[in-house]
Motif scaffolding. Structure first.
Motif, PDB file in Angstrom:
ATOM      1  N   LYS A  40       0.814  -1.219   0.000  1.00 51.69           N
ATOM      2  CA  LYS A  40       0.000   0.000   0.000  1.00 51.69           C
ATOM      3  C   LYS A  40       0.845   1.266   0.000  1.00 51.69           C
ATOM      4  O   LYS A  40       0.473   2.277  -0.584  1.00 51.69           O
ATOM      5  CB  LYS A  40      -0.935  -0.005   1.215  1.00 51.69           C
ATOM      6  N   SER A  41       1.971   1.233   0.688  1.00 53.18           N
ATOM      7  CA  SER A  41       2.855   2.393   0.718  1.00 53.18           C
ATOM      8  C   SER A  41       4.266   1.938   1.049  1.00 53.18           C
ATOM      9  O   SER A  41       4.466   0.854   1.615  1.00 53.18           O
ATOM     10  CB  SER A  41       2.381   3.427   1.746  1.00 53.18           C
ATOM     11  N   ASN A  57       3.229   6.560  -2.075  1.00 58.04           N
ATOM     12  CA  ASN A  57       2.123   6.799  -1.129  1.00 58.04           C
ATOM     13  C   ASN A  57       2.630   6.978   0.300  1.00 58.04           C
ATOM     14  O   ASN A  57       1.994   6.557   1.264  1.00 58.04           O
ATOM     15  CB  ASN A  57       1.113   5.640  -1.167  1.00 58.04           C
ATOM     16  N   GLU A  58       3.787   7.625   0.410  1.00 57.48           N
ATOM     17  CA  GLU A  58       4.484   7.674   1.693  1.00 57.48           C
ATOM     18  C   GLU A  58       3.764   8.482   2.763  1.00 57.48           C
ATOM     19  O   GLU A  58       4.031   8.328   3.958  1.00 57.48           O
ATOM     20  CB  GLU A  58       5.910   8.221   1.498  1.00 57.48           C
ATOM     21  N   ASN A  59       2.835   9.348   2.367  1.00 57.05           N
ATOM     22  CA  ASN A  59       2.125  10.176   3.347  1.00 57.05           C
ATOM     23  C   ASN A  59       0.763   9.610   3.751  1.00 57.05           C
ATOM     24  O   ASN A  59       0.075  10.218   4.578  1.00 57.05           O
ATOM     25  CB  ASN A  59       1.936  11.592   2.797  1.00 57.05           C
ATOM     26  N   GLU A  60       0.382   8.473   3.185  1.00 56.08           N
ATOM     27  CA  GLU A  60      -0.920   7.889   3.508  1.00 56.08           C
ATOM     28  C   GLU A  60      -0.900   7.290   4.916  1.00 56.08           C
ATOM     29  O   GLU A  60      -0.066   6.442   5.235  1.00 56.08           O
ATOM     30  CB  GLU A  60      -1.289   6.816   2.495  1.00 56.08           C
ATOM     31  N   ALA A  61      -1.817   7.748   5.750  1.00 58.08           N
ATOM     32  CA  ALA A  61      -1.894   7.256   7.129  1.00 58.08           C
ATOM     33  C   ALA A  61      -2.594   5.906   7.148  1.00 58.08           C
ATOM     34  O   ALA A  61      -3.746   5.788   6.748  1.00 58.08           O
ATOM     35  CB  ALA A  61      -2.645   8.255   8.001  1.00 58.08           C
ATOM     36  N   LEU A  62      -1.895   4.876   7.631  1.00 57.68           N
ATOM     37  CA  LEU A  62      -2.398   3.505   7.623  1.00 57.68           C
ATOM     38  C   LEU A  62      -2.174   2.867   8.987  1.00 57.68           C
ATOM     39  O   LEU A  62      -1.324   3.303   9.759  1.00 57.68           O
ATOM     40  CB  LEU A  62      -1.661   2.687   6.556  1.00 57.68           C
ATOM     41  N   GLY A 163       1.606  12.491   9.985  1.00 59.94           N
ATOM     42  CA  GLY A 163       0.518  11.600   9.568  1.00 59.94           C
ATOM     43  C   GLY A 163       0.295  10.469  10.549  1.00 59.94           C
ATOM     44  O   GLY A 163      -0.052   9.355  10.151  1.00 59.94           O
ATOM     45  N   VAL A 189      -3.062   5.254  13.506  1.00 60.58           N
ATOM     46  CA  VAL A 189      -2.465   5.256  12.167  1.00 60.58           C
ATOM     47  C   VAL A 189      -1.063   5.863  12.187  1.00 60.58           C
ATOM     48  O   VAL A 189      -0.698   6.630  13.086  1.00 60.58           O
ATOM     49  CB  VAL A 189      -3.327   6.045  11.159  1.00 60.58           C
ATOM     50  N   SER A 191       1.986   6.954   8.895  1.00 65.17           N
ATOM     51  CA  SER A 191       2.380   6.877   7.489  1.00 65.17           C
ATOM     52  C   SER A 191       3.757   6.220   7.366  1.00 65.17           C
ATOM     53  O   SER A 191       4.526   6.156   8.328  1.00 65.17           O
ATOM     54  CB  SER A 191       2.428   8.278   6.875  1.00 65.17           C
TER      55      SER A 191
END
Length: 434
Positions: A40-41, A57-62, A163, A189, A191
Protein backbone atom coordinates in the motif's frame (compact mmCIF):
# COMPACT_ATOMS: atom_id res chain seq x y z
CA UNK A 1 -8.51 34.07 -38.22
CA UNK A 2 -5.62 32.86 -40.41
CA UNK A 3 -3.82 29.53 -40.00
CA UNK A 4 -0.77 31.13 -38.41
CA UNK A 5 -2.84 32.60 -35.58
CA UNK A 6 -4.77 29.35 -35.12
CA UNK A 7 -1.50 27.42 -34.91
CA UNK A 8 -0.08 29.81 -32.34
CA UNK A 9 -3.22 29.62 -30.18
CA UNK A 10 -3.18 25.83 -30.39
CA UNK A 11 0.44 25.74 -29.26
CA UNK A 12 -0.37 28.12 -26.38
CA UNK A 13 -3.30 25.98 -25.16
CA UNK A 14 -1.18 22.82 -25.39
CA UNK A 15 1.62 24.46 -23.38
CA UNK A 16 -0.82 25.56 -20.68
CA UNK A 17 -2.23 22.05 -20.41
CA UNK A 18 1.27 20.67 -19.95
CA UNK A 19 1.81 23.09 -17.06
CA UNK A 20 -1.23 21.71 -15.24
CA UNK A 21 -0.65 18.02 -15.87
CA UNK A 22 3.12 18.00 -15.34
CA UNK A 23 4.31 16.93 -11.90
CA UNK A 24 4.61 19.90 -9.55
CA UNK A 25 7.48 18.34 -7.62
CA UNK A 26 11.06 17.90 -8.86
CA UNK A 27 11.28 14.57 -7.05
CA UNK A 28 9.22 12.36 -9.34
CA UNK A 29 12.11 10.04 -10.11
CA UNK A 30 12.55 9.18 -6.44
CA UNK A 31 8.91 8.13 -6.42
CA UNK A 32 8.94 5.90 -9.49
CA UNK A 33 12.51 4.56 -9.70
CA UNK A 34 11.32 1.60 -11.77
CA UNK A 35 10.45 -0.57 -8.76
CA UNK A 36 7.11 -2.35 -8.75
CA UNK A 37 6.02 -3.02 -5.18
CA UNK A 38 2.88 -4.91 -4.23
CA UNK A 39 2.21 -2.90 -1.05
CA UNK A 40 0.00 0.00 0.00
CA UNK A 41 2.86 2.39 0.72
CA UNK A 42 6.63 2.43 0.95
CA UNK A 43 9.66 4.63 1.43
CA UNK A 44 13.45 4.30 1.48
CA UNK A 45 15.83 6.86 2.99
CA UNK A 46 19.52 7.19 3.68
CA UNK A 47 19.87 7.17 7.44
CA UNK A 48 22.60 9.75 8.15
CA UNK A 49 21.07 12.56 6.09
CA UNK A 50 17.37 11.69 5.89
CA UNK A 51 17.43 11.96 2.09
CA UNK A 52 14.57 10.11 0.42
CA UNK A 53 15.76 7.62 -2.20
CA UNK A 54 12.35 6.12 -3.04
CA UNK A 55 8.74 6.83 -2.09
CA UNK A 56 5.27 5.53 -2.90
CA UNK A 57 2.12 6.80 -1.13
CA UNK A 58 4.48 7.67 1.69
CA UNK A 59 2.12 10.18 3.35
CA UNK A 60 -0.92 7.89 3.51
CA UNK A 61 -1.89 7.26 7.13
CA UNK A 62 -2.40 3.50 7.62
CA UNK A 63 -2.65 1.07 10.55
CA UNK A 64 0.97 0.32 11.57
CA UNK A 65 0.32 -2.68 13.85
CA UNK A 66 3.40 -3.46 15.96
CA UNK A 67 5.60 -0.94 14.18
CA UNK A 68 3.94 1.29 16.80
CA UNK A 69 6.38 -0.19 19.31
CA UNK A 70 9.22 1.83 17.76
CA UNK A 71 7.80 4.87 19.55
CA UNK A 72 7.65 2.97 22.83
CA UNK A 73 11.27 1.95 22.24
CA UNK A 74 12.28 5.57 21.62
CA UNK A 75 10.62 6.82 24.82
CA UNK A 76 12.17 4.06 26.90
CA UNK A 77 15.61 4.81 25.46
CA UNK A 78 15.17 8.50 26.22
CA UNK A 79 14.16 7.70 29.80
CA UNK A 80 17.25 5.55 30.27
CA UNK A 81 19.51 8.24 28.79
CA UNK A 82 18.02 10.98 30.98
CA UNK A 83 18.46 8.85 34.09
CA UNK A 84 14.78 8.86 35.06
CA UNK A 85 14.81 5.07 34.58
CA UNK A 86 17.50 2.41 34.71
CA UNK A 87 17.75 -0.88 32.84
CA UNK A 88 17.91 -2.71 36.18
CA UNK A 89 14.68 -1.16 37.54
CA UNK A 90 12.11 -3.83 38.47
CA UNK A 91 8.56 -3.68 37.06
CA UNK A 92 5.67 -5.51 38.74
CA UNK A 93 3.06 -6.86 36.34
CA UNK A 94 -0.35 -5.17 36.65
CA UNK A 95 -3.79 -6.52 35.77
CA UNK A 96 -3.46 -5.02 32.29
CA UNK A 97 -0.07 -6.65 31.76
CA UNK A 98 -1.47 -9.95 33.01
CA UNK A 99 -4.45 -9.64 30.65
CA UNK A 100 -2.11 -9.09 27.69
CA UNK A 101 -0.02 -12.03 28.88
CA UNK A 102 -3.05 -14.25 28.39
CA UNK A 103 -4.76 -12.72 25.34
CA UNK A 104 -2.34 -10.24 23.78
CA UNK A 105 -1.08 -11.92 20.63
CA UNK A 106 2.71 -12.12 20.71
CA UNK A 107 3.55 -12.26 24.44
CA UNK A 108 5.87 -13.66 27.09
CA UNK A 109 3.03 -14.71 29.42
CA UNK A 110 3.65 -12.27 32.25
CA UNK A 111 2.09 -13.51 35.48
CA UNK A 112 0.08 -11.31 37.83
CA UNK A 113 2.57 -9.51 40.09
CA UNK A 114 5.57 -10.99 38.29
CA UNK A 115 8.62 -8.73 38.46
CA UNK A 116 10.94 -8.21 35.52
CA UNK A 117 13.57 -5.58 34.73
CA UNK A 118 13.07 -2.84 32.18
CA UNK A 119 15.89 -4.41 30.15
CA UNK A 120 14.10 -7.78 30.04
CA UNK A 121 10.82 -6.15 29.02
CA UNK A 122 12.50 -3.99 26.37
CA UNK A 123 14.20 -7.02 24.84
CA UNK A 124 10.89 -8.92 24.81
CA UNK A 125 9.30 -5.98 23.00
CA UNK A 126 12.11 -5.30 20.51
CA UNK A 127 12.92 -8.93 19.66
CA UNK A 128 9.64 -10.76 20.10
CA UNK A 129 7.13 -7.89 19.82
CA UNK A 130 5.65 -8.95 23.18
CA UNK A 131 2.51 -6.91 23.84
CA UNK A 132 2.39 -7.66 27.56
CA UNK A 133 5.98 -6.43 27.97
CA UNK A 134 5.12 -3.30 25.97
CA UNK A 135 2.15 -2.22 28.10
CA UNK A 136 4.19 -2.75 31.25
CA UNK A 137 6.88 -0.43 29.92
CA UNK A 138 4.18 2.12 29.10
CA UNK A 139 2.75 1.95 32.62
CA UNK A 140 6.23 2.14 34.15
CA UNK A 141 7.08 5.34 32.30
CA UNK A 142 3.74 7.13 32.60
CA UNK A 143 1.58 5.42 35.24
CA UNK A 144 -1.08 4.39 32.74
CA UNK A 145 -1.09 3.50 29.07
CA UNK A 146 -3.43 6.44 28.44
CA UNK A 147 -0.84 8.85 29.84
CA UNK A 148 1.90 7.10 27.89
CA UNK A 149 -0.03 7.42 24.64
CA UNK A 150 -0.19 11.18 25.22
CA UNK A 151 3.60 11.13 25.48
CA UNK A 152 3.77 9.13 22.25
CA UNK A 153 1.63 11.59 20.32
CA UNK A 154 3.50 14.56 21.75
CA UNK A 155 6.84 13.07 20.72
CA UNK A 156 5.44 12.32 17.26
CA UNK A 157 4.63 16.01 16.83
CA UNK A 158 8.03 17.07 18.18
CA UNK A 159 9.96 15.02 15.63
CA UNK A 160 7.79 15.93 12.64
CA UNK A 161 5.50 12.92 12.28
CA UNK A 162 2.53 14.64 10.67
CA UNK A 163 0.52 11.60 9.57
CA UNK A 164 0.42 9.72 12.86
CA UNK A 165 -2.02 9.24 15.72
CA UNK A 166 -1.39 6.63 18.41
CA UNK A 167 -4.15 5.06 20.51
CA UNK A 168 -2.20 2.25 22.23
CA UNK A 169 1.45 1.68 23.12
CA UNK A 170 1.66 -1.61 21.23
CA UNK A 171 -0.45 -1.25 18.10
CA UNK A 172 -2.61 -4.16 19.28
CA UNK A 173 -6.20 -3.71 18.01
CA UNK A 174 -7.99 -1.52 20.56
CA UNK A 175 -11.30 -3.30 19.98
CA UNK A 176 -9.74 -6.52 21.30
CA UNK A 177 -8.62 -5.04 24.63
CA UNK A 178 -11.91 -5.64 26.44
CA UNK A 179 -12.09 -3.75 29.74
CA UNK A 180 -8.68 -2.22 29.03
CA UNK A 181 -9.76 -0.64 25.75
CA UNK A 182 -8.74 3.05 25.51
CA UNK A 183 -11.32 5.83 25.69
CA UNK A 184 -9.88 7.24 22.45
CA UNK A 185 -11.90 5.61 19.67
CA UNK A 186 -10.16 7.39 16.79
CA UNK A 187 -8.00 5.55 14.27
CA UNK A 188 -4.53 4.34 15.23
CA UNK A 189 -2.47 5.26 12.17
CA UNK A 190 1.03 6.09 10.96
CA UNK A 191 2.38 6.88 7.49
CA UNK A 192 5.38 5.17 5.92
CA UNK A 193 7.19 8.51 5.96
CA UNK A 194 6.54 8.88 9.68
CA UNK A 195 7.76 5.35 10.33
CA UNK A 196 11.01 6.28 8.57
CA UNK A 197 11.30 9.45 10.67
CA UNK A 198 10.78 7.42 13.84
CA UNK A 199 13.26 4.72 12.81
CA UNK A 200 15.85 7.36 11.96
CA UNK A 201 15.41 8.97 15.39
CA UNK A 202 16.17 5.65 17.04
CA UNK A 203 19.10 4.72 14.80
CA UNK A 204 20.87 8.08 14.87
CA UNK A 205 20.31 8.95 18.53
CA UNK A 206 20.41 5.45 20.04
CA UNK A 207 22.50 3.23 17.74
CA UNK A 208 22.80 0.76 20.63
CA UNK A 209 19.17 -0.17 19.94
CA UNK A 210 20.38 -2.11 16.91
CA UNK A 211 22.39 -4.39 19.17
CA UNK A 212 19.09 -5.64 20.58
CA UNK A 213 16.96 -5.55 17.41
CA UNK A 214 19.59 -7.68 15.65
CA UNK A 215 19.41 -10.56 18.16
CA UNK A 216 17.92 -13.49 16.20
CA UNK A 217 16.64 -15.38 19.25
CA UNK A 218 16.76 -15.15 23.02
CA UNK A 219 15.15 -16.80 26.03
CA UNK A 220 12.82 -14.90 28.36
CA UNK A 221 13.12 -16.19 31.95
CA UNK A 222 16.08 -18.27 30.78
CA UNK A 223 16.71 -21.15 33.18
CA UNK A 224 13.51 -20.41 35.11
CA UNK A 225 10.12 -22.06 35.12
CA UNK A 226 8.02 -20.85 32.18
CA UNK A 227 10.94 -19.77 30.00
CA UNK A 228 9.88 -18.53 26.56
CA UNK A 229 11.95 -18.77 23.40
CA UNK A 230 11.80 -15.41 21.64
CA UNK A 231 12.44 -15.81 17.91
CA UNK A 232 12.92 -12.46 16.21
CA UNK A 233 10.05 -11.64 13.85
CA UNK A 234 12.51 -9.87 11.56
CA UNK A 235 13.28 -12.81 9.34
CA UNK A 236 15.66 -10.72 7.22
CA UNK A 237 18.34 -10.90 9.88
CA UNK A 238 21.31 -12.68 8.23
CA UNK A 239 20.89 -15.79 10.40
CA UNK A 240 17.19 -16.29 9.60
CA UNK A 241 15.07 -17.63 6.76
CA UNK A 242 14.98 -14.49 4.57
CA UNK A 243 18.47 -13.43 5.63
CA UNK A 244 19.90 -10.32 3.97
CA UNK A 245 23.47 -9.13 4.44
CA UNK A 246 23.69 -6.04 6.63
CA UNK A 247 20.18 -6.13 8.12
CA UNK A 248 20.13 -5.41 11.86
CA UNK A 249 16.66 -3.98 12.52
CA UNK A 250 14.13 -2.80 13.10
CA UNK A 251 10.42 -3.70 13.57
CA UNK A 252 7.74 -5.83 11.96
CA UNK A 253 3.99 -5.53 12.38
CA UNK A 254 0.84 -7.43 11.46
CA UNK A 255 -2.88 -7.18 12.10
CA UNK A 256 -5.86 -7.91 9.87
CA UNK A 257 -6.34 -4.18 9.31
CA UNK A 258 -2.67 -3.37 8.70
CA UNK A 259 -1.65 -6.38 6.67
CA UNK A 260 2.04 -7.21 6.89
CA UNK A 261 4.36 -4.26 7.59
CA UNK A 262 8.08 -3.90 8.13
CA UNK A 263 10.47 -1.09 8.97
CA UNK A 264 13.88 -2.45 8.05
CA UNK A 265 17.41 -1.11 8.12
CA UNK A 266 20.67 -2.41 6.74
CA UNK A 267 24.22 -1.17 6.26
CA UNK A 268 26.60 -2.11 3.47
CA UNK A 269 29.75 -0.48 2.12
CA UNK A 270 29.42 2.57 4.32
CA UNK A 271 25.80 3.42 3.50
CA UNK A 272 22.86 2.71 5.83
CA UNK A 273 19.35 2.72 4.46
CA UNK A 274 15.97 2.61 6.15
CA UNK A 275 13.05 0.99 4.35
CA UNK A 276 9.36 0.92 5.23
CA UNK A 277 6.67 -1.13 3.55
CA UNK A 278 3.04 -1.15 4.70
CA UNK A 279 0.13 -3.34 3.68
CA UNK A 280 1.91 -6.33 2.15
CA UNK A 281 -0.21 -9.41 1.59
CA UNK A 282 1.82 -12.03 3.43
CA UNK A 283 4.77 -12.71 5.70
CA UNK A 284 6.97 -13.66 2.75
CA UNK A 285 5.83 -10.71 0.67
CA UNK A 286 6.76 -8.06 3.24
CA UNK A 287 10.33 -9.34 3.26
CA UNK A 288 10.42 -9.91 -0.50
CA UNK A 289 9.28 -6.35 -1.21
CA UNK A 290 11.78 -5.02 1.32
CA UNK A 291 14.51 -6.98 -0.45
CA UNK A 292 13.56 -5.23 -3.71
CA UNK A 293 13.96 -1.86 -2.06
CA UNK A 294 17.26 -2.74 -0.42
CA UNK A 295 18.66 -4.26 -3.62
CA UNK A 296 17.78 -1.06 -5.47
CA UNK A 297 19.24 1.14 -2.75
CA UNK A 298 22.57 -0.63 -2.42
CA UNK A 299 22.97 -1.09 -6.19
CA UNK A 300 22.21 2.49 -7.16
CA UNK A 301 23.52 4.68 -4.34
CA UNK A 302 26.77 5.24 -2.49
CA UNK A 303 28.06 7.69 0.10
CA UNK A 304 30.39 10.28 -1.41
CA UNK A 305 32.62 12.90 0.19
CA UNK A 306 31.63 16.17 -1.44
CA UNK A 307 33.69 18.65 0.56
CA UNK A 308 36.68 17.74 2.73
CA UNK A 309 36.92 19.29 6.17
CA UNK A 310 39.30 22.23 6.41
CA UNK A 311 39.96 22.64 2.67
CA UNK A 312 39.00 25.72 0.67
CA UNK A 313 36.23 25.52 -1.91
CA UNK A 314 36.99 26.72 -5.45
CA UNK A 315 35.39 30.11 -5.95
CA UNK A 316 34.70 30.61 -2.25
CA UNK A 317 38.22 30.69 -0.82
CA UNK A 318 37.91 34.03 0.96
CA UNK A 319 35.25 35.89 2.90
CA UNK A 320 35.26 39.68 3.16
CA UNK A 321 36.14 41.07 6.60
CA UNK A 322 35.09 44.53 7.70
CA UNK A 323 37.29 46.65 9.99
CA UNK A 324 40.05 44.05 10.03
CA UNK A 325 43.80 44.37 9.53
CA UNK A 326 43.24 42.11 6.54
CA UNK A 327 40.36 42.68 4.16
CA UNK A 328 39.50 38.99 3.89
CA UNK A 329 39.87 35.67 5.68
CA UNK A 330 40.34 32.15 4.35
CA UNK A 331 37.13 30.13 4.70
CA UNK A 332 36.81 26.34 4.95
CA UNK A 333 34.04 23.82 5.77
CA UNK A 334 33.79 23.06 9.49
CA UNK A 335 33.38 19.35 8.78
CA UNK A 336 33.34 16.94 5.90
CA UNK A 337 30.21 16.92 3.75
CA UNK A 338 29.17 13.38 2.84
CA UNK A 339 25.99 12.69 0.87
CA UNK A 340 24.22 9.73 -0.75
CA UNK A 341 24.77 9.93 -4.51
CA UNK A 342 23.24 7.96 -7.33
CA UNK A 343 25.90 5.89 -9.10
CA UNK A 344 26.86 7.65 -12.35
CA UNK A 345 25.49 10.95 -11.09
CA UNK A 346 28.57 12.07 -9.20
CA UNK A 347 29.24 15.21 -11.27
CA UNK A 348 25.79 16.74 -10.88
CA UNK A 349 26.50 18.50 -7.60
CA UNK A 350 27.87 21.94 -6.80
CA UNK A 351 28.68 23.78 -3.56
CA UNK A 352 26.70 26.91 -2.77
CA UNK A 353 28.22 29.19 -0.14
CA UNK A 354 26.60 32.12 1.62
CA UNK A 355 28.87 34.22 3.81
CA UNK A 356 27.64 36.28 6.74
CA UNK A 357 28.67 39.90 7.24
CA UNK A 358 32.00 39.33 8.98
CA UNK A 359 33.28 41.99 11.36
CA UNK A 360 36.78 41.95 12.89
CA UNK A 361 38.12 40.66 15.18
CA UNK A 362 37.72 37.14 13.78
CA UNK A 363 38.81 34.02 15.67
CA UNK A 364 40.09 30.90 13.95
CA UNK A 365 37.23 28.40 13.72
CA UNK A 366 34.57 31.11 13.97
CA UNK A 367 31.44 30.44 11.90
CA UNK A 368 31.28 32.97 9.06
CA UNK A 369 28.72 31.41 6.70
CA UNK A 370 27.04 28.26 5.43
CA UNK A 371 27.71 25.83 2.60
CA UNK A 372 25.17 23.54 0.99
CA UNK A 373 25.75 21.02 -1.80
CA UNK A 374 23.02 21.35 -4.41
CA UNK A 375 22.00 18.79 -7.01
CA UNK A 376 22.14 20.13 -10.57
CA UNK A 377 20.77 17.14 -12.46
CA UNK A 378 17.24 16.45 -13.64
CA UNK A 379 16.15 14.04 -10.92
CA UNK A 380 16.38 15.67 -7.51
CA UNK A 381 15.89 14.42 -3.99
CA UNK A 382 14.01 15.64 -0.97
CA UNK A 383 14.53 15.18 2.75
CA UNK A 384 12.25 13.56 5.30
CA UNK A 385 11.83 16.85 7.19
CA UNK A 386 12.78 20.51 6.79
CA UNK A 387 15.05 20.10 9.81
CA UNK A 388 16.99 17.37 7.97
CA UNK A 389 17.48 19.70 5.01
CA UNK A 390 18.67 22.47 7.32
CA UNK A 391 21.10 20.06 8.99
CA UNK A 392 22.65 19.38 5.57
CA UNK A 393 23.96 22.96 5.56
CA UNK A 394 27.46 23.02 7.08
CA UNK A 395 29.18 25.95 8.74
CA UNK A 396 31.95 27.73 6.86
CA UNK A 397 34.57 28.79 9.38
CA UNK A 398 37.54 31.15 9.42
CA UNK A 399 40.82 29.32 8.89
CA UNK A 400 42.87 32.04 10.58
CA UNK A 401 42.60 34.93 12.99
CA UNK A 402 41.99 38.47 11.81
CA UNK A 403 42.71 41.29 14.23
CA UNK A 404 40.68 44.46 14.29
CA UNK A 405 42.39 47.30 12.44
CA UNK A 406 43.51 50.41 14.36
CA UNK A 407 41.55 53.61 13.93
CA UNK A 408 44.38 55.22 11.96
CA UNK A 409 44.45 52.30 9.50
CA UNK A 410 40.67 52.50 9.09
CA UNK A 411 40.93 56.31 8.63
CA UNK A 412 43.45 56.11 5.77
CA UNK A 413 41.58 53.15 4.27
CA UNK A 414 38.41 55.28 4.22
CA UNK A 415 40.30 58.19 2.54
CA UNK A 416 41.69 55.84 -0.12
CA UNK A 417 38.22 54.45 -0.77
CA UNK A 418 36.82 57.98 -1.02
CA UNK A 419 39.47 59.09 -3.51
CA UNK A 420 39.10 55.87 -5.51
CA UNK A 421 35.36 56.45 -5.59
CA UNK A 422 35.76 60.03 -6.90
CA UNK A 423 38.31 58.96 -9.51
CA UNK A 424 36.08 56.10 -10.62
CA UNK A 425 33.14 58.47 -10.95
CA UNK A 426 35.18 60.91 -13.10
CA UNK A 427 36.32 58.07 -15.36
CA UNK A 428 32.72 56.86 -15.75
CA UNK A 429 31.57 60.40 -16.61
CA UNK A 430 34.26 60.93 -19.23
CA UNK A 431 33.61 57.51 -20.71
CA UNK A 432 29.99 58.51 -21.02
CA UNK A 433 30.92 61.41 -23.24
CA UNK A 434 32.20 59.04 -25.87
Amino acid sequence: MNLTKKGFLGFLVFSLLLMFVSPSTPYASAASAGINLNVKSAIMVEASTGKILYKMNENEALPPASMTKMMTELLVLEAIKSGTKKWEDKVKTSEYGYFMGRYGGSRVYLGMGEERTIKELYEAMAIYSANDATVMLAETLAGTEENFVKMMNQKAQEIGMQGTHFVTSSGFPAEELGEFAPSDTSEHVMSAKDAAILAREIITKFPEALQISSIPKKWFREGESGQVKMDNWNWMLPELVYGYEGVDGLKTGHTDAAGYCFTGTAERNGIRIITVIMGAGSEAERFGETRKLMDYGFSNFKMMSMLPKGQTIDGFEQAEVKKGKELSVEAVPEKEVVLPVRVGDENNYKPVVKFNEVMAPVEKGQAIGKVNVEYTGQDGFEFLRPTDEQAAQINMVANQEVEKASWIRLFFRAINSFIAGIFGGIVDTISGWF
